[in-house]
Scaffold this active site. Sequence first.
Site, PDB file in Angstrom:
ATOM      1  N   ARG A 248      35.732  34.895  42.808  1.00  0.00           N
ATOM      2  CA  ARG A 248      36.957  35.982  43.151  1.00  0.00           C
ATOM      3  C   ARG A 248      37.608  35.864  44.584  1.00  0.00           C
ATOM      4  O   ARG A 248      38.451  36.627  44.840  1.00  0.00           O
ATOM      5  CB  ARG A 248      36.304  37.375  43.162  1.00  0.00           C
ATOM      6  CG  ARG A 248      35.556  37.843  41.886  1.00  0.00           C
ATOM      7  CD  ARG A 248      36.557  37.939  40.756  1.00  0.00           C
ATOM      8  NE  ARG A 248      36.036  38.560  39.528  1.00  0.00           N
ATOM      9  CZ  ARG A 248      36.527  38.468  38.237  1.00  0.00           C
ATOM     10  NH1 ARG A 248      37.460  37.717  38.294  1.00  0.00           N
ATOM     11  NH2 ARG A 248      36.006  39.111  37.354  1.00  0.00           N
TER      12      ARG A 248
ATOM     13  N   ASP B  95      41.607  29.766  33.049  1.00  0.00           N
ATOM     14  CA  ASP B  95      40.810  30.531  32.342  1.00  0.00           C
ATOM     15  C   ASP B  95      41.139  31.937  32.808  1.00  0.00           C
ATOM     16  O   ASP B  95      41.491  32.176  33.970  1.00  0.00           O
ATOM     17  CB  ASP B  95      39.274  30.368  32.849  1.00  0.00           C
ATOM     18  CG  ASP B  95      38.253  31.396  32.031  1.00  0.00           C
ATOM     19  OD1 ASP B  95      38.138  31.223  31.002  1.00  0.00           O
ATOM     20  OD2 ASP B  95      37.812  32.112  32.983  1.00  0.00           O
TER      21      ASP B  95
ATOM     22  N   ASP C 205      30.285  32.760  32.455  1.00  0.00           N
ATOM     23  CA  ASP C 205      31.341  33.564  32.681  1.00  0.00           C
ATOM     24  C   ASP C 205      31.431  34.421  33.604  1.00  0.00           C
ATOM     25  O   ASP C 205      31.841  35.676  33.249  1.00  0.00           O
ATOM     26  CB  ASP C 205      32.073  33.884  31.336  1.00  0.00           C
ATOM     27  CG  ASP C 205      33.607  34.319  31.292  1.00  0.00           C
ATOM     28  OD1 ASP C 205      34.137  34.313  32.505  1.00  0.00           O
ATOM     29  OD2 ASP C 205      34.138  34.693  30.304  1.00  0.00           O
TER      30      ASP C 205
END
Lengths: 444, 318, 186
Positions: A71, A159, A312
Site C-alpha cells: 500500500r 494486479d 494476496d
Amino acid sequence: MALLIRGGCIVDPTQGIHEVGDIWIDKGRIHRIVLPSRGDSAAAPGPKDEVIEAKGLTVIPGIVDMHVHLREPGYEYKETIATGTRAAAAGGVTTVACMANTKPANDQGAVCQFILAKAQKEGVVRVRPIGAISRGLEGAELAEIGELKESGAVAISDDGRPVADSLLMRRAMEYARTFGLPVISHCEDPHLAANGVMNEGLVSLELGLRGIPRIAEEVMVARDLLLAEWTGCRLHIAHVSSAGSVRLIREAKERGVAVTAEVTPHHLILTDEAVRRWDTNTKVNPPLRSPKDVEALHQGLADGTLDAIATDHAPHGRVDKEVEYELAAFGISGLETLLGLSLMLVHQGTLSLEDWVRKVSCNPAKILNIPGGTLKPGVPADLTIINMERSWRVDPEAFFSKGRNTPFHGWTLRGKAVMTFIGGRKVFHESEGILATTDASVCL
Amino acid sequence: MDRVAQKGWWRKDLLGIQDLSREEIEIILDTAESFKEISTREIKKVPTLRGKTIVHLFYEPSTRTRTSFEIAAKRLSADAVNISVSTSSVVKGETLLDTARNLQAMELDVLVIRHAAAGTPHMLAEVLPASVINAGDGFREHPTQALLDMLTVRERRGTLEGLRLTIVGDIAHSRVARSNIYGFRTMGAKVRVVGPATMIPVGVEELGVEVFYDLKEGIREADVIMMLRIQKERLQGAFFPSEREYARFFGLTLEALKEARPDVLIMHPGPMNRGVEIAPEVADGPYSVILDQVTNGVAVRMAVLYLLTGGARIGVAH
Amino acid sequence: MEPRNSKKVLNAQGMRRALRRMASEIVERHGGAEGLAMVGIRTAGVFLAQRLARELEQMEGSSLETGIIDVTLYRDDLKRGRRHPLVQKTEIPFNVDDRKIILVDDVLFTGRTTRAALDALMDFGRPALVQLAVLVDRGHRELPIRADYVGISVHTEREESIIVHMEEMGLEDEVLLVRPQSAESP
C-alpha cells in the site's frame, strides 16, 4: 561468532533434506548443515557462538510471499512498508513481492527505488517490488518495464486492474520477455465481471448480490495462456480461484507453455457460503467460489498444476470495510494467517510437508528468479522456525498489519512461526515480537 | 403450554421471507387481516404503539412503500420520522457502524430501511437493539411486498396451498420476485418464472421454481400472474433489445391471458409501464387486484410493526 | 389441563340463572330492550353478549344487534420485551352514535380491560350511554370502574385466577376459582 540452530527438523526440498539436524550460520549465510543420519559429526559450539535450541520445531527456508499489497506509497492508512513487513516477519515470511497498485502506481524506476529505499530504512523482511504492466495501471500504454527491471522489479503485473486489451497484453508479454521478466496476470474480464461482488451462483442469487462468474476468470486465463504460448513469455497466473482455470493451466503445462500459477489460502479454505454472514471481510477478488472449485484447487496444488501459495495480502482500513457489502473494498489481510491456514492442507493430508515448503518458499523464489527458497550453504540465512502443533486463535486486533480485515477472525489454527531469520538475524520471536529492522546489507 | 407459546412470533427483525416458517407467515397474514378493519373506521387510529419512535430510512426513493409504512405507523399512533438519504454512508466517508450509532442516539424502536445494497438491513440489525424492517435491499428481498401479495391472493382464493403462481419479467434484478418465490413456495404454491434468459438468474431452479422462456406456456393454467416492472433505463439494450420487442414476447396481453385460468388474478408491485410489461386493457381489467395490493400493504405493515414491537403468543387469551 | 387445585364457583345451571337475572335487570333498568346493543369483549365476553342478547330477545321479542371488540390494541401493558397477544378482528357492524351500548365481559378484575374497551368503543363514535355487564366480579380494582350488571361476586386473593368455561368453547358451562399452582408447575 557463529549461530547454531540445534536439533530442529530441517525441511529443505532443494537439498532433499527432511530430518533432524543442526544449521550453522556464519556472517549471515548458511555455513553448514549437520545431519547425524548422514554420518556428519556435530561440532560443539564455541563460547562465543550463539545457540538456538530448535528441538521439536521445524526449520524451513524462509517463506516467500509473492503476492502482497504493501500500500505504500499512497495508501499509508491501510498499510505501510514498515507495518506490512512486520506482519510478514510475524507470519514467518522472509520475502514479500509487492504489487504495483500504489498511488502513484509502481510504473517507473523512481517508484521502485522509493519502495526499496523505504524497505531498507523501515522494513523488517526483504521486499521485492513488482512493476506495472501499463502506465498508471490504466491498461492503455506500456509502463517503463526496462527501467523498472533495472530499478529492482522482479516481475510486472497490473494486479487489481486486469488488462482488458488483448493487444496490450500481447505487447506486454513480448516486451517483458525482452527483459526476461515474468508477467503476473490477474485474470478477470471486467465486462463479464460486470461490477459483481461475489461468486455468481445460488448464494449470490439468494443474497441478491451481483455475481462474478467463473468464466470472467477463465476467459482471461485461456487468453493469457494462448498469448504466453504465442509470445514465449513466462506467465504467472495470480490467485487462481476456479476449477476451470485449474483445468486450463494443467492442459497448457502439458503442452509445454511456460506458465506457473498461485493460489491463496482463503480460496483453498472458504467457499461463497461464507458470504451469507454479510461479513465484508469475505469480499475478495477473485471471489470465494463453490466447494467444487475448492476441491479442484486442492487437486491442482497436489498434482503440481498450482506452483505456489501466496496471500494476496490486501490490508484495508475500517472505512473501506465497515460499509455496505456491495460498497466494501475487496481484499483480505493475509500475511499473519498464511502459515496457519496453509498448514491445514498438510494436517489434512492434501500436501506433504516437503510439498508445502515448495509451495510457500522454493517455488515462489524460483518463479521470481530471486535468492531464497533454499538452505544451501552459501546463501543468505533466511529461515523460518515453526511449531507445527501450536494451536492459536486468530485475533486481528493483535495483528502487526494495519489491515484487520480477515474472515478468519476467531478461528483456531494449528502451526505458528516461532522465529523468523533474515540474513542470519532474528527479526521475529514469538514471545519477544519484532526484534530488528533490516539494514542495507541484508535488504537485497 | 410452553410448546404452544413457542409457536408465536419471536423475531426482533423482519429481514426477509426466506427464513420465515409457514406458521410465521400465517401469523403475519392473520394479524394483518385483523388490522384491515381499522382502516375502515371513521377514526382510523388505535393507540397501540403510542410513544414508539419509528425511523424510515430510505436510501432509494420510493413514494409508495414509504407512504404505506408511514400510514401504518400513524394508524398505530407511533411517531414516525422520515429520513431520505440520497448518498450511502461511503460517500459521506462514514462507516455503517457510524450510521447505526447515530440512529441509536435517536432512541428509535423500529428502523424501516430501504437500501440499494443487499444485506444492509442485516448489518444494521446485528448492531441495533431496535427492530429492523427491510423495506427492500438491493436485489435481495422485499418482505412486506411479498406478504401483501400473499394476503391479497389468500383473501381471493382462501388459501395459497396448491395454487400456481407465474412471475414474469426481470427475475435476476428483482427483490419482489425473490421474496414472492420464497413466500409462495413456503405456503405450498407452485411457482414458475418467465422471461428472456438474460433476466433469469443462473441457478434459479435450485429455489424450487420452474423456468419458462415462452409467456403463453409459462402462464398456462396459472391462478396468479405477477408482472414485474421493467426498468427500461437500466436494462434496455443490455438485457433485451427494445421495449417494443419485450412487449411483443413478454408483455401480458388479453390474447396471452387466454392461456391462464379464467379466474386468474393479475398482480403488479407498481408502478406499471402500461404497454410494456402489461397491456392497458389487462392492467385496468377485471382480473387486476392491483388496488387491493395497495390497501393490503398498509394492513401488512401495521401487522409487522405490531408483531416486531412485541411479538405474539398463540393460544393465550387475555 | 383441568387444574387440580380449583373450586367450582358456578355450574351450568348457575350460569344460566345468572344470565337470565342480568337480562331482567337490563330490561327493568331500560324499560325494555329498545335501542340497546350488546358489545362483547373477546373472547368469552363475545359468547356472553350473544347469550344475553338471546335472553333479551326472548323476553322482549325484538332482535338485538351485537358487536365484538378486541381490546389488544388498546391495552396499556404492551411493552418491549414482552410478547404481544395475537390481534383478532373487531367487528361492530352498526353505528354506535347515540346508541345505548352494553359492554359485556366475563370477569371484572383490575378494570384495565374495561378501560381499553371503552377507548376502543369511543373510536367508533359517540354512544348515548355505555354500561358494563360481567359474569364474575372478583374485586381488586385498579381503576375507578364498576359493573352495572353482575352475575356473581366472588371473593378472591390477588394471585388466584378465575376461569370461565362455556359451551361455545367446547367446554361445559362453569366458572372455576384456581389457586396458584405449586412450584413444580411452570
